[in-house]
Enzyme design. Structure first.
Site, PDB file in Angstrom:
ATOM      1  N   TYR A 171       3.470   2.001  -0.157  1.00 30.82           N
ATOM      2  CA  TYR A 171       2.047   2.363  -0.074  1.00 30.82           C
ATOM      3  C   TYR A 171       1.873   3.871   0.128  1.00 30.82           C
ATOM      4  O   TYR A 171       1.102   4.518  -0.585  1.00 30.82           O
ATOM      5  CB  TYR A 171       1.413   1.574   1.076  1.00 30.82           C
ATOM      6  CG  TYR A 171       0.057   2.064   1.526  1.00 30.82           C
ATOM      7  CD1 TYR A 171      -1.106   1.709   0.835  1.00 30.82           C
ATOM      8  CD2 TYR A 171      -0.076   2.869   2.664  1.00 30.82           C
ATOM      9  CE1 TYR A 171      -2.352   2.159   1.265  1.00 30.82           C
ATOM     10  CE2 TYR A 171      -1.318   3.317   3.097  1.00 30.82           C
ATOM     11  CZ  TYR A 171      -2.449   2.956   2.394  1.00 30.82           C
ATOM     12  OH  TYR A 171      -3.676   3.405   2.821  1.00 30.82           O
ATOM     13  N   GLY A 205     -15.067  -2.812   0.802  1.00 29.08           N
ATOM     14  CA  GLY A 205     -14.036  -2.484   1.785  1.00 29.08           C
ATOM     15  C   GLY A 205     -14.687  -2.014   3.085  1.00 29.08           C
ATOM     16  O   GLY A 205     -15.914  -1.941   3.187  1.00 29.08           O
ATOM     17  N   GLN A 206     -13.866  -1.687   4.065  1.00 32.15           N
ATOM     18  CA  GLN A 206     -14.402  -1.223   5.358  1.00 32.15           C
ATOM     19  C   GLN A 206     -15.253   0.034   5.164  1.00 32.15           C
ATOM     20  O   GLN A 206     -16.402   0.126   5.607  1.00 32.15           O
ATOM     21  CB  GLN A 206     -13.257  -0.878   6.312  1.00 32.15           C
ATOM     22  CG  GLN A 206     -12.331  -2.024   6.646  1.00 32.15           C
ATOM     23  CD  GLN A 206     -11.404  -1.651   7.790  1.00 32.15           C
ATOM     24  OE1 GLN A 206     -11.800  -1.680   8.957  1.00 32.15           O
ATOM     25  NE2 GLN A 206     -10.171  -1.281   7.482  1.00 32.15           N
ATOM     26  N   LYS A 230       0.120   6.620  -2.386  1.00 33.05           N
ATOM     27  CA  LYS A 230      -1.023   7.424  -1.924  1.00 33.05           C
ATOM     28  C   LYS A 230      -0.711   8.916  -2.080  1.00 33.05           C
ATOM     29  O   LYS A 230      -1.584   9.699  -2.444  1.00 33.05           O
ATOM     30  CB  LYS A 230      -1.374   7.083  -0.470  1.00 33.05           C
ATOM     31  CG  LYS A 230      -1.928   5.687  -0.241  1.00 33.05           C
ATOM     32  CD  LYS A 230      -3.302   5.447  -0.864  1.00 33.05           C
ATOM     33  CE  LYS A 230      -4.417   6.132  -0.115  1.00 33.05           C
ATOM     34  NZ  LYS A 230      -5.754   5.753  -0.687  1.00 33.05           N
TER      35      LYS A 230
HETATM   36  N1  LIG Z   1      -7.260   0.733   6.624  1.00 32.72           N
HETATM   37  C1  LIG Z   1      -6.521   1.698   7.171  1.00 32.72           C
HETATM   38  O1  LIG Z   1      -6.008   1.578   8.281  1.00 32.72           O
HETATM   39  C2  LIG Z   1      -6.332   2.998   6.435  1.00 32.72           C
HETATM   40  C3  LIG Z   1      -5.529   3.985   7.010  1.00 32.72           C
HETATM   41  C4  LIG Z   1      -5.361   5.195   6.336  1.00 32.72           C
HETATM   42  C5  LIG Z   1      -5.999   5.394   5.120  1.00 32.72           C
HETATM   43  N2  LIG Z   1      -6.760   4.414   4.574  1.00 32.72           N
HETATM   44  C6  LIG Z   1      -7.413   4.671   3.286  1.00 32.72           C
HETATM   45  O2  LIG Z   1      -8.809   4.656   3.504  1.00 32.72           O
HETATM   46  C7  LIG Z   1      -9.478   4.181   2.330  1.00 32.72           C
HETATM   47  C8  LIG Z   1     -10.439   3.082   2.702  1.00 32.72           C
HETATM   48  O3  LIG Z   1      -9.721   2.026   3.276  1.00 32.72           O
HETATM   49  P1  LIG Z   1     -10.397   0.707   3.823  1.00 32.72           P
HETATM   50  O4  LIG Z   1      -9.861   0.465   5.174  1.00 32.72           O
HETATM   51  O5  LIG Z   1     -11.866   0.758   3.611  1.00 32.72           O
HETATM   52  O6  LIG Z   1      -9.730  -0.344   2.831  1.00 32.72           O
HETATM   53  P2  LIG Z   1     -10.113  -1.861   2.551  1.00 32.72           P
HETATM   54  O7  LIG Z   1     -11.073  -2.345   3.567  1.00 32.72           O
HETATM   55  O8  LIG Z   1      -8.842  -2.566   2.327  1.00 32.72           O
HETATM   56  O9  LIG Z   1     -10.899  -1.732   1.179  1.00 32.72           O
HETATM   57  C9  LIG Z   1     -10.258  -1.379   0.005  1.00 32.72           C
HETATM   58  C10 LIG Z   1     -11.196  -1.665  -1.139  1.00 32.72           C
HETATM   59  O10 LIG Z   1     -10.505  -1.398  -2.358  1.00 32.72           O
HETATM   60  C11 LIG Z   1     -10.818  -2.430  -3.243  1.00 32.72           C
HETATM   61  N3  LIG Z   1      -9.806  -2.637  -4.267  1.00 32.72           N
HETATM   62  C12 LIG Z   1      -8.528  -3.062  -4.125  1.00 32.72           C
HETATM   63  N4  LIG Z   1      -7.947  -3.210  -5.322  1.00 32.72           N
HETATM   64  C13 LIG Z   1      -8.881  -2.866  -6.236  1.00 32.72           C
HETATM   65  C14 LIG Z   1      -8.893  -2.825  -7.658  1.00 32.72           C
HETATM   66  N5  LIG Z   1      -7.840  -3.180  -8.408  1.00 32.72           N
HETATM   67  N6  LIG Z   1     -10.023  -2.417  -8.263  1.00 32.72           N
HETATM   68  C15 LIG Z   1     -11.114  -2.084  -7.561  1.00 32.72           C
HETATM   69  N7  LIG Z   1     -11.167  -2.121  -6.226  1.00 32.72           N
HETATM   70  C16 LIG Z   1     -10.058  -2.508  -5.574  1.00 32.72           C
HETATM   71  C17 LIG Z   1     -10.943  -3.668  -2.402  1.00 32.72           C
HETATM   72  O11 LIG Z   1     -11.658  -4.626  -3.108  1.00 32.72           O
HETATM   73  P3  LIG Z   1     -11.675  -6.173  -2.680  1.00 32.72           P
HETATM   74  O12 LIG Z   1     -12.706  -6.242  -1.598  1.00 32.72           O
HETATM   75  O13 LIG Z   1     -12.072  -6.871  -3.926  1.00 32.72           O
HETATM   76  O14 LIG Z   1     -10.293  -6.496  -2.220  1.00 32.72           O
HETATM   77  C18 LIG Z   1     -11.672  -3.118  -1.203  1.00 32.72           C
HETATM   78  O15 LIG Z   1     -13.066  -3.142  -1.401  1.00 32.72           O
HETATM   79  C19 LIG Z   1      -8.367   3.800   1.357  1.00 32.72           C
HETATM   80  O16 LIG Z   1      -8.139   4.857   0.480  1.00 32.72           O
HETATM   81  C20 LIG Z   1      -7.150   3.625   2.237  1.00 32.72           C
HETATM   82  O17 LIG Z   1      -5.957   3.895   1.529  1.00 32.72           O
HETATM   83  C21 LIG Z   1      -6.946   3.231   5.212  1.00 32.72           C
END
Ligand SMILES: NC(=O)c1ccc[n+]([C@@H]2O[C@H](COP(=O)([O-])OP(=O)(O)OC[C@H]3O[C@@H](n4cnc5c(N)ncnc54)[C@H](OP(=O)(O)O)[C@@H]3O)[C@@H](O)[C@H]2O)c1
Length: 284
Positions: A128, A12-13, A132
């Protein structure tokens, strides 16, 4: 083992940014797991990996993040954002491990007009956000030592995000519309990854919920305008209202997080959003 970290969401990011920081922390063994290695929708697999690896600290960056799709995939979203956190929290409590978990501004309803504090009332307005919030709650009652960091508007050179979408659209089109009535602050995942490592190395693991984003207050329109300015695009950007851009999931109009608590507790610095955006665009 306290020096072994297990990080979910490897690709992920945030997980990718943590991988990039790894070399600065040779004192820790950092084990990154992807969906194949540890499926967060499968509690048996979660427990198997944790029992095999016995991490001292779990860093849970993995999540179901498809906010619109979540409206119709409620069950899967709940398994990953809520039940998996319960499983990890209970394991951590039993094993005397710590857990750093990432949550979201979407636990709030967006009607506030002043920066959101950790103690403000939650009231998610989409599936979502609700899952969370449940994840936060089960972690808090799990008995594990926890740090929950709520963040917002995350972008990175890795993965898919608003910055990359805007760049693609501005390459393709002469004119685009961007929502101007949702305000908050973006978060460069690299900065958040650094804050997570600051928490890992801190003398005291001060349990609690913390808010973190970059500094400043902007709308998505302002964010797009800055991308245009820095990259020198010619696309005309029209400010539109959320009503003109309907999505399956509701989104909060106000996401500005008050970062005072994390700054004072962990002594972290918070870069200004535009400085971080410039850094990311240079790296890209
Ligand atoms: N993005 C935003 O704007 C945002 C805003 C507020 C909070 N957050 C929180 O910040 C955190 C990091 O977000 P991010 O932006 O890095 O998210 P992201 O880029 O969407 O990455 C999420 C990761 O979770 C993995 N994942 C999804 N389903 C899964 C499963 N069943 N088993 C194992 N892994 C799984 C994905 O794997 P795959 O690569 O295989 O899909 C991906 O590597 C998260 O907790 C998110 O809720 C994000």
């Amino acid at each position: 083992m306290m020096s072994r970290l297990l990080i979910t969401g490897k690709n992920g990011q945030l997980g990718s940014e943590l991988q990039d920081l790894q070399h600065n922390y040779p004192q820790y063994e950092m084990i990154f797991v992807d969906r194949e290695e540890m499926d967060l929708s499968n509690s048996e697999q979660i427990l198997k990996v944790l029992n095999d690896q016995k991490p001292g600290i779990i860093i849970n960056t993995g999540a179901y993040t498809a906010v619109d799709k979540a409206e119709t995939e409620q069950e899967l979203c709940d398994l990953i954002n809520h039940k998996a956190v319960k499983t990890m929290g209970e394991w951590a409590a039993k094993s005397n491990a710590k857990i750093i978990h990432i949550s979201t501004d979407y636990v709030f309803n967006g009607t506030s007009e002043i920066p959101l504090k950790e103690t403000d009332a939650t009231d998610p307005i989409n599936v979502y956000g609700l899952t969370k919030l449940k994840g936060e709650q089960v972690l808090q009652t799990s008995g594990a030592a926890y740090v929950i960091i709520r963040t917002a508007w995350v972008y990175s050179t890795y993965g898919a995000n608003f910055v990359k979408t805007m760049m693609r659209l501005m390459n393709e089109r002469d004119e685009i519309g961007v929502v101007a009535d949702q305000v908050g602050t973006p978060t460069y995942a690299r900065d958040l990854a650094q804050v997570i490592m600051d928490v890992v190395v801190a003398d005291a693991f001060t349990q609690g919920i913390y808010h973190y984003s970059n500094e400043g207050k902007i709308s998505w329109y302002d964010f797009a305008a800055a991308i245009k300015e820095i990259k020198g695009y010619k696309t005309k950007i029209n400010a539109i209202s959320s009503d003109a851009f309907p999505t399956p999931a509701n989104r909060p109009n106000f996401s500005l997080l008050d970062k005072t608590k994390i700054k004072t507790t962990f002594n972290v610095s918070v870069p200004y959003w535009k400085d971080s955006l410039e850094e990311m665009l240079t790296k890209l």
